[in-house]
Design a protein around this motif. Sequence first.
Motif, PDB file in Angstrom:
ATOM      1  N   GLU A 120      -4.127  38.625   6.082  1.00 40.14           N
ATOM      2  CA  GLU A 120      -3.911  37.532   7.044  1.00 40.14           C
ATOM      3  C   GLU A 120      -2.445  37.121   7.114  1.00 40.14           C
ATOM      4  OE1 GLU A 120      -6.761  34.685   5.558  1.00 40.14           O
ATOM      5  OE2 GLU A 120      -8.327  35.452   6.887  1.00 40.14           O
ATOM      6  N   ARG A 233       0.684  36.277   0.708  1.00 42.66           N
ATOM      7  CA  ARG A 233      -0.619  35.604   0.676  1.00 42.66           C
ATOM      8  C   ARG A 233      -0.777  34.789  -0.605  1.00 42.66           C
ATOM      9  NH1 ARG A 233      -4.609  33.775   4.035  1.00 42.66           N
ATOM     10  NH2 ARG A 233      -6.600  33.704   2.936  1.00 42.66           N
ATOM     11  N   GLY A 236       0.956  31.496  -0.656  1.00 44.04           N
ATOM     12  CA  GLY A 236       0.450  30.418   0.186  1.00 44.04           C
ATOM     13  C   GLY A 236       0.650  30.572   1.668  1.00 44.04           C
ATOM     14  N   TRP A 237       0.799  31.817   2.149  1.00 45.82           N
ATOM     15  CA  TRP A 237       0.989  32.010   3.582  1.00 45.82           C
ATOM     16  C   TRP A 237      -0.169  31.401   4.361  1.00 45.82           C
ATOM     17  CZ3 TRP A 237       5.122  33.741   6.279  1.00 45.82           C
ATOM     18  CH2 TRP A 237       4.929  33.937   7.651  1.00 45.82           C
ATOM     19  N   HIS A 238       0.166  30.636   5.408  1.00 45.76           N
ATOM     20  CA  HIS A 238      -0.831  29.987   6.256  1.00 45.76           C
ATOM     21  C   HIS A 238      -1.053  30.827   7.501  1.00 45.76           C
ATOM     22  CE1 HIS A 238      -1.022  25.869   4.339  1.00 45.76           C
ATOM     23  NE2 HIS A 238       0.060  26.373   3.766  1.00 45.76           N
ATOM     24  N   GLU A 239      -2.225  31.395   7.634  1.00 49.86           N
ATOM     25  CA  GLU A 239      -2.534  32.210   8.802  1.00 49.86           C
ATOM     26  C   GLU A 239      -2.465  31.354  10.064  1.00 49.86           C
ATOM     27  OE1 GLU A 239      -6.054  35.176  10.497  1.00 49.86           O
ATOM     28  OE2 GLU A 239      -6.520  33.634   9.005  1.00 49.86           O
ATOM     29  N   GLN A 241       0.077  29.938  11.425  1.00 50.93           N
ATOM     30  CA  GLN A 241       1.158  28.958  11.472  1.00 50.93           C
ATOM     31  C   GLN A 241       2.491  29.680  11.630  1.00 50.93           C
ATOM     32  OE1 GLN A 241       3.054  26.690   7.971  1.00 50.93           O
ATOM     33  NE2 GLN A 241       1.436  25.289   8.639  1.00 50.93           N
ATOM     34  N   TRP A 243       6.558  30.409  11.162  1.00 52.48           N
ATOM     35  CA  TRP A 243       7.529  30.140  10.092  1.00 52.48           C
ATOM     36  C   TRP A 243       8.437  28.987  10.526  1.00 52.48           C
ATOM     37  CZ3 TRP A 243      12.877  30.640  10.645  1.00 52.48           C
ATOM     38  CH2 TRP A 243      13.296  31.208  11.859  1.00 52.48           C
ATOM     39  N   ALA A 286       0.401  19.852  12.907  1.00 52.62           N
ATOM     40  CA  ALA A 286       1.023  20.447  11.719  1.00 52.62           C
ATOM     41  C   ALA A 286       2.308  19.713  11.382  1.00 52.62           C
ATOM     42  CB  ALA A 286       1.295  21.927  11.947  1.00 52.62           C
ATOM     43  N   ASP A 305       5.381  25.248   6.546  1.00 51.40           N
ATOM     44  CA  ASP A 305       5.128  25.704   5.180  1.00 51.40           C
ATOM     45  C   ASP A 305       5.473  27.179   4.988  1.00 51.40           C
ATOM     46  OD1 ASP A 305       4.250  23.210   4.404  1.00 51.40           O
ATOM     47  OD2 ASP A 305       2.124  23.657   4.705  1.00 51.40           O
ATOM     48  N   ASN A 306       5.252  28.001   6.013  1.00 54.48           N
ATOM     49  CA  ASN A 306       5.525  29.424   5.865  1.00 54.48           C
ATOM     50  C   ASN A 306       7.012  29.723   5.682  1.00 54.48           C
ATOM     51  OD1 ASN A 306       2.865  30.227   5.946  1.00 54.48           O
ATOM     52  ND2 ASN A 306       2.839  30.558   8.156  1.00 54.48           N
TER      53      ASN A 306
END
Length: 405
Positions: A120, A233, A236-239, A241, A243, A286, A305-306
Amino acid sequence: MAGVSKGMQTGRISRRQAAGLLLAASIMPKAALADAGFAAWLASFRTRAASSGIPANTLRALEKVRFLPEVVRSDKAPAETSRSLGDYLASAASPQRIKGGQVVMARYPTLLGRIEKHFEVPREIIVAIWGMESSYGAVRGSAPVLSTLASLAYDGRRRNLFEEELLAALHILASGDTSLSRLNGSYAGAMGHTQFMPSSFLRHAVDFNRDGRRDIWADDPTDALASTAAYLRAKGWHEGQPWAYEVQLPKGFDLARTGRVHTRRQRDWAQLGVTHASGEKLSGSAFGALILPAGPTGPVFMIFDNFHVLKTYNYADSYVIGVGHLSDRLAGRGPIRAKFPGDPWGMTTAERQELQSRLNALGFKAGRPDGVIGEKGRAAIRSYQTARGVPVTGVPSRDLLAGLR
């Protein structure tokens, strides 16, 4: 190791041995003395590695380790004058690098699709890191990793860090993921298509092609690209979202509200007059923060967050913006709209360097005085202003520099 006394192996030497070493130091050539010191350190490290569980047959790889002065010189060399962010991004997302990314995305659509679905993480991000780290596998590094890490550990400035990385490299050999002849990388010890340090490899590398090895060194990039996705991943990568994206600030905007420490929901930024770079209204819930990597007259980015996940790969904001912007171009988005100013923050390079140096001298960690005042420099300014009891803005200026003189 042959020729190294038992006392030197254990780190304990007698007064007679110490006197002998001092005498040797007075008559040995400098290069020979360095070799003797490196041999003693390596013997001591080997003992510690054995006690940590490294098998004897793997420890034999240390017999081929040599001190590489060119590695230390490269690590110690004064950094070149930093390029401006505009110049950096012109290289990071050059037409050639964009074209190279498009070529490999067309070459590996199935593989990238599988990686994207499994972890993801967008394929454009993975390919952008690949392009930034090794020019899509063309420059993976040919320095022997064990000798590189041993040389940097012996140098002593970051001994604990590089001893841990050297131990991790031995664990990689013991695992059978690669052989000593293939354990090559950069002058910092980073390895493979996407330049993993050994400790990161042990924690995050995956055998995505299921051939029994986590092989990030092979010409086949499968494991390297999947391992990069696995790393992001895990961090903490946010699918779904972004960068970051470029925005516009309204006239008279209070710059004290900018900086990665000040987050608001996108719709709340919209109420303050912030828009997309195109002028389109912001929306969404967000949380994002505004950064000014080239000052208020240059491009302004809303980061999410990304952005911070990418910083775990390389802490430099310029690197993160480079990867992010390259990924945007590979996804078909356009270039950055705002122009890059000649004198960010309305200060000359010399003035910005002096500002950083004076903050550093007072104990406020503004980073290397290279004239590039990013988030670290702004955090130092905020700390300085808090200590002085003055309004906290985090904004570099000539008035601030005058107060520091």
